[in-house]
Design a protein around this motif. Structure first.
Motif, PDB file in Angstrom:
ATOM      1  N   ALA A 254      -5.617   0.431   1.362  1.00  0.00           N
ATOM      2  CA  ALA A 254      -5.894  -0.440   0.179  1.00  0.00           C
ATOM      3  C   ALA A 254      -4.579   0.229  -0.839  1.00  0.00           C
ATOM      4  O   ALA A 254      -4.043  -0.225  -1.466  1.00  0.00           O
ATOM      5  CB  ALA A 254      -6.978  -0.404  -0.287  1.00  0.00           C
ATOM      6  N   GLY A 255      -4.558   1.550  -0.860  1.00  0.00           N
ATOM      7  CA  GLY A 255      -3.760   2.262  -1.652  1.00  0.00           C
ATOM      8  C   GLY A 255      -1.955   1.775  -1.129  1.00  0.00           C
ATOM      9  O   GLY A 255      -1.437   1.552  -2.078  1.00  0.00           O
ATOM     10  N   ASP A 256      -1.653   1.752  -0.051  1.00  0.00           N
ATOM     11  CA  ASP A 256      -0.594   1.369   0.385  1.00  0.00           C
ATOM     12  C   ASP A 256      -0.280  -0.094   0.126  1.00  0.00           C
ATOM     13  O   ASP A 256       0.867  -0.419  -0.324  1.00  0.00           O
ATOM     14  CB  ASP A 256      -0.413   1.483   1.974  1.00  0.00           C
ATOM     15  CG  ASP A 256      -0.526   3.070   2.481  1.00  0.00           C
ATOM     16  OD1 ASP A 256      -0.303   4.054   1.656  1.00  0.00           O
ATOM     17  OD2 ASP A 256      -0.524   3.234   3.551  1.00  0.00           O
ATOM     18  N   ASP A 257      -1.466  -0.985   0.170  1.00  0.00           N
ATOM     19  CA  ASP A 257      -1.090  -2.246  -0.164  1.00  0.00           C
ATOM     20  C   ASP A 257      -0.586  -2.548  -1.722  1.00  0.00           C
ATOM     21  O   ASP A 257       0.117  -3.257  -2.019  1.00  0.00           O
ATOM     22  CB  ASP A 257      -2.332  -3.092   0.030  1.00  0.00           C
ATOM     23  CG  ASP A 257      -2.598  -3.393   1.741  1.00  0.00           C
ATOM     24  OD1 ASP A 257      -1.825  -3.256   2.374  1.00  0.00           O
ATOM     25  OD2 ASP A 257      -3.865  -3.658   1.854  1.00  0.00           O
ATOM     26  N   GLN A 258      -1.140  -1.633  -2.567  1.00  0.00           N
ATOM     27  CA  GLN A 258      -0.915  -1.794  -3.885  1.00  0.00           C
ATOM     28  C   GLN A 258       0.459  -1.271  -4.248  1.00  0.00           C
ATOM     29  O   GLN A 258       0.944  -1.482  -5.311  1.00  0.00           O
ATOM     30  CB  GLN A 258      -1.923  -0.958  -4.652  1.00  0.00           C
ATOM     31  CG  GLN A 258      -3.406  -1.432  -4.695  1.00  0.00           C
ATOM     32  CD  GLN A 258      -4.410  -0.432  -5.405  1.00  0.00           C
ATOM     33  OE1 GLN A 258      -4.208   0.435  -5.921  1.00  0.00           O
ATOM     34  NE2 GLN A 258      -5.797  -1.222  -5.502  1.00  0.00           N
ATOM     35  N   LEU A 259       1.094  -0.450  -3.196  1.00  0.00           N
ATOM     36  CA  LEU A 259       2.336   0.228  -3.528  1.00  0.00           C
ATOM     37  C   LEU A 259       3.586  -0.639  -3.481  1.00  0.00           C
ATOM     38  O   LEU A 259       4.685  -0.642  -3.856  1.00  0.00           O
ATOM     39  CB  LEU A 259       2.553   1.441  -2.762  1.00  0.00           C
ATOM     40  CG  LEU A 259       1.733   2.751  -3.248  1.00  0.00           C
ATOM     41  CD1 LEU A 259       1.776   3.750  -2.108  1.00  0.00           C
ATOM     42  CD2 LEU A 259       1.853   3.105  -4.549  1.00  0.00           C
ATOM     43  N   ILE A 260       3.171  -1.945  -2.775  1.00  0.00           N
ATOM     44  CA  ILE A 260       4.235  -2.832  -2.208  1.00  0.00           C
ATOM     45  C   ILE A 260       4.147  -4.267  -2.874  1.00  0.00           C
ATOM     46  O   ILE A 260       3.005  -4.639  -2.455  1.00  0.00           O
ATOM     47  CB  ILE A 260       4.453  -2.747  -0.647  1.00  0.00           C
ATOM     48  CG1 ILE A 260       4.590  -1.615  -0.228  1.00  0.00           C
ATOM     49  CG2 ILE A 260       5.599  -3.894  -0.333  1.00  0.00           C
ATOM     50  CD1 ILE A 260       4.739  -1.472   1.295  1.00  0.00           C
ATOM     51  N   SER A 262       4.522  -8.483  -3.449  1.00  0.00           N
ATOM     52  CA  SER A 262       4.872  -9.619  -2.380  1.00  0.00           C
ATOM     53  C   SER A 262       6.207  -9.750  -2.034  1.00  0.00           C
ATOM     54  O   SER A 262       6.652 -10.087  -0.964  1.00  0.00           O
ATOM     55  CB  SER A 262       4.065 -10.715  -2.945  1.00  0.00           C
ATOM     56  OG  SER A 262       2.646 -10.498  -3.292  1.00  0.00           O
ATOM     57  N   ASP A 263       7.149  -9.857  -3.022  1.00  0.00           N
ATOM     58  CA  ASP A 263       8.565 -10.114  -2.885  1.00  0.00           C
ATOM     59  C   ASP A 263       9.056  -9.177  -1.906  1.00  0.00           C
ATOM     60  O   ASP A 263       9.845  -9.571  -1.127  1.00  0.00           O
ATOM     61  CB  ASP A 263       9.151 -10.187  -4.106  1.00  0.00           C
ATOM     62  CG  ASP A 263       8.813 -11.491  -4.877  1.00  0.00           C
ATOM     63  OD1 ASP A 263       8.304 -12.317  -4.506  1.00  0.00           O
ATOM     64  OD2 ASP A 263       9.152 -11.444  -6.140  1.00  0.00           O
ATOM     65  N   GLU A 264       8.829  -7.901  -2.332  1.00  0.00           N
ATOM     66  CA  GLU A 264       9.323  -6.641  -1.488  1.00  0.00           C
ATOM     67  C   GLU A 264       8.936  -6.831   0.047  1.00  0.00           C
ATOM     68  O   GLU A 264       9.723  -6.599   1.062  1.00  0.00           O
ATOM     69  CB  GLU A 264       8.833  -5.380  -1.845  1.00  0.00           C
ATOM     70  CG  GLU A 264       9.485  -4.985  -3.078  1.00  0.00           C
ATOM     71  CD  GLU A 264       8.736  -3.686  -3.823  1.00  0.00           C
ATOM     72  OE1 GLU A 264       9.697  -2.991  -4.284  1.00  0.00           O
ATOM     73  OE2 GLU A 264       7.700  -3.616  -3.709  1.00  0.00           O
ATOM     74  N   ALA A 265       7.659  -7.185   0.185  1.00  0.00           N
ATOM     75  CA  ALA A 265       7.045  -7.303   1.654  1.00  0.00           C
ATOM     76  C   ALA A 265       7.493  -8.542   2.397  1.00  0.00           C
ATOM     77  O   ALA A 265       8.139  -8.469   3.314  1.00  0.00           O
ATOM     78  CB  ALA A 265       5.526  -7.638   1.429  1.00  0.00           C
ATOM     79  N   ALA A 266       8.071  -9.490   1.669  1.00  0.00           N
ATOM     80  CA  ALA A 266       8.385 -10.791   2.301  1.00  0.00           C
ATOM     81  C   ALA A 266       9.853 -10.445   2.615  1.00  0.00           C
ATOM     82  O   ALA A 266      10.218 -10.862   3.811  1.00  0.00           O
ATOM     83  CB  ALA A 266       8.436 -11.772   1.193  1.00  0.00           C
ATOM     84  N   ALA A 267      10.738  -9.756   2.053  1.00  0.00           N
ATOM     85  CA  ALA A 267      11.832  -9.590   2.110  1.00  0.00           C
ATOM     86  C   ALA A 267      12.222  -8.844   3.385  1.00  0.00           C
ATOM     87  O   ALA A 267      12.996  -9.023   4.292  1.00  0.00           O
ATOM     88  CB  ALA A 267      12.914  -8.704   1.028  1.00  0.00           C
ATOM     89  N   VAL A 268      11.442  -7.555   3.711  1.00  0.00           N
ATOM     90  CA  VAL A 268      11.244  -6.858   4.924  1.00  0.00           C
ATOM     91  C   VAL A 268      10.731  -7.644   5.996  1.00  0.00           C
ATOM     92  O   VAL A 268      11.264  -7.613   7.020  1.00  0.00           O
ATOM     93  CB  VAL A 268      10.770  -5.538   4.578  1.00  0.00           C
ATOM     94  CG1 VAL A 268      10.697  -4.590   5.611  1.00  0.00           C
ATOM     95  CG2 VAL A 268      11.146  -4.724   3.370  1.00  0.00           C
ATOM     96  N   ILE A 269       9.638  -8.294   6.014  1.00  0.00           N
ATOM     97  CA  ILE A 269       8.963  -9.106   6.985  1.00  0.00           C
ATOM     98  C   ILE A 269      10.010 -10.042   7.716  1.00  0.00           C
ATOM     99  O   ILE A 269      10.287 -10.181   8.753  1.00  0.00           O
ATOM    100  CB  ILE A 269       7.971  -9.778   6.448  1.00  0.00           C
ATOM    101  CG1 ILE A 269       6.888  -8.704   6.248  1.00  0.00           C
ATOM    102  CG2 ILE A 269       7.643 -11.024   7.614  1.00  0.00           C
ATOM    103  CD1 ILE A 269       5.443  -9.492   5.737  1.00  0.00           C
ATOM    104  N   LEU A 270      10.781 -10.816   6.743  1.00  0.00           N
ATOM    105  CA  LEU A 270      11.617 -11.591   7.291  1.00  0.00           C
ATOM    106  C   LEU A 270      12.923 -10.965   7.724  1.00  0.00           C
ATOM    107  O   LEU A 270      13.635 -11.546   8.764  1.00  0.00           O
ATOM    108  CB  LEU A 270      12.002 -12.779   6.087  1.00  0.00           C
ATOM    109  CG  LEU A 270      11.131 -13.765   5.606  1.00  0.00           C
ATOM    110  CD1 LEU A 270      11.212 -14.501   4.200  1.00  0.00           C
ATOM    111  CD2 LEU A 270      10.551 -14.461   6.748  1.00  0.00           C
ATOM    112  N   GLY A 271      13.519 -10.016   7.074  1.00  0.00           N
ATOM    113  CA  GLY A 271      14.558  -9.191   7.676  1.00  0.00           C
ATOM    114  C   GLY A 271      14.243  -8.535   9.112  1.00  0.00           C
ATOM    115  O   GLY A 271      15.273  -8.444   9.936  1.00  0.00           O
TER     116      GLY A 271
END
Length: 466
Positions: A254-260, A262-271
């Protein structure tokens, strides 16, 4: 009761003798590294003392009509795999693990699974390998399918030992063997979010990032820029995770989820859907950065929500690779199994899953990734040198007298430079593992992004196989 002895290690090592079904049931989580839920587990035994050998696990098929074919396949897989590694097994132990929905109907579960247990015993016998014991574990109790004596194996079953109170538990603790909770708990750390508001926000970010990324992936120069941007962002997120205050395991995700964001996660997932980017990210596999990378891949896997569930194959495979590279084989198998569940055709996950199950040494792959990382560093340094020369002399100046470092590039098998295949049209999806499964309708942005992922994973012939 069937009285027999099974050793937990080969001759010459410290051995623990297990006597009867109770000890076998207690040993199961230490053999697997976790408590298997809704699983059939088969363990090969070797030698007169019954040394534990190869083992396999599969989710129990829900439809009884599948039990016969599955039993034949499992028996063949365990026997043939054991023959390749340690020799033909002398016997097999079977565990059927499934809890009842209300937690108080274990005996009904045992009776329901009895035909499956019998089919497994028959399949092993057909290969001339006897089943020494077949147990059902349900609702904190165990039953033996091989013992007909109600005095030691009553109809209501026998209670399982309390965790941590047996000789096997003490020996495992002394040896540094840890049980990582239940299989269900381990999978939950890697499965997509379910909270509606969080799912909507992450899906919106993925929908927005996809159309902007697809044209860049189709251009070779821009594609390299996407790789560099993705890796830089992933490195920043890893540093952010590493700098965060440590939290108890129950709160760490849960702590890791709060650090990232949505836009950052999307960029890395798609990359990461680009194969070259994923392979370079796989180099974060050892040392201090391995744990922060593992936490990042877990976080990104949880962000592959809605129609983007297939995208989780990349971060799940990376999570499995880092787990295997750092010695966590149970965690690796769980992550790689989920990766193949997300995309059964994801070749990198297939290869890693097989290698991990075959007991291969991950050092060979680590060495290849180290060499590739060094080569990438040389290439980046050469690129920086060229840019510096261009800045100093101008694009129109003769640079013939300037010695430049040129990296030799191995030719692709067809004799040309790296070429890309055109992405598949949105309707040309791959067949799924289950013919009866349905796929949610995907918005246009989601379809375009999956096309980019297919291009990234399969479009480079000169690269290593997935």
């Amino acid at each position: 009761m069937n009285k027999h002895h099974e050793s937990t290690g080969p001759a010459g090592e410290q051995q623990i003798t297990l006597r009867g079904p109770a000890d076998l049931a207690d040993a199961l989580p230490y053999l697997m590294g976790f408590y298997p839920n809704d699983s059939v587990v088969m363990v090969a035994l070797h030698g007169g003392q019954g040394r534990f050998g190869g083992r396999l696990r599969l989710g129990i098929p829900q439809a009884p009509g599948e039990w016969g074919p599955v039993a034949d396949q499992l028996a063949e897989c365990l026997v043939s795999g054991s023959e390749r590694r340690e020799g033909r097994p002398d016997a097999i132990v079977i565990f059927l693990c499934q809890d009842s929905p209300d937690g108080s109907s274990g005996r009904l579960i045992m009776e329901r699974l009895r035909p499956f247990a019998q089919r497994l015993r028959t399949a092993c016998g057909a290969l001339d390998v006897p089943v020494l014991e077949a147990l059902c574990l349900s609702d904190g109790r165990y039953w033996s399918y091989c013992c007909p004596d109600p005095r030691c194996c009553p109809d209501q079953g026998n209670p399982l030992a309390m965790p941590g109170t047996t000789v096997m538990a003490a020996a495992a603790t002394y040896a540094g063997v840890h049980v990582r909770g239940t299989l269900r708990d381990m999978e939950a750390r890697l499965q997509p979010w379910r909270t509606p508001a969080a799912v909507r926000a992450q899906e919106k970010a993925l929908d927005t990032a996809g159309p902007a990324l697809l044209p860049r992936l189709l251009d070779e120069r821009a594609r390299r820029e996407v790789t560099a941007e993705t890796l830089r962002l992933a490195r920043r997120l890893m540093d952010r995770i590493e700098d965060a205050q440590p939290a108890p395991p129950a709160l760490a995700d849960a702590g890791d989820d709060q650090l990232i964001g949505s836009d950052e996660a999307a960029a890395v997932i798609l990359g990461l859907q680009d194969r070259e980017t994923r392979d370079r990210a796989a180099a974060w596999m050892e040392g201090p950065e391995a744990q922060s990378a593992l936490r990042l891949w877990r976080t990104l896997a949880r962000r592959c929500v809605g129609p983007y569930g297939e995208h989780a194959a990349a971060p799940l495979t990376l999570a499995g690779w880092v787990s295997w590279s750092t010695g966590d084989e149970p965690g690796a198998r769980v992550a790689l199994s989920l990766a193949l569940r997300a995309d059964p055709d994801y070749t990198f996950a297939q290869l890693l899953h097989r290698a991990c199950n075959e007991g291969l040494d991950p050092e060979a792959l680590r060495r290849c990734l180290r060499e590739a990382a060094d080569a990438d560093a040389d290439e980046e340094e050469a690129g920086a040198d060229i840019e510096a020369v261009e800045a100093a002399t101008g694009p129109g100046t003769d640079r013939g007298a300037t010695p430049l470092h040129v990296r030799k590039v191995r030719a692709s098998p067809d004799g040309g430079r790296r070429r890309a295949r055109a992405p598949r049209p949105p309707g040309a999806g791959r067949p799924r593992a289950s013919s009866g499964s349905t796929r949610p309708r995907v918005p246009a942005a989601g379809r375009r992004t999956r096309d980019a992922r297919r291009y990234g994973r399969r479009g480079s012939r000169a690269r290593r196989h997935d």
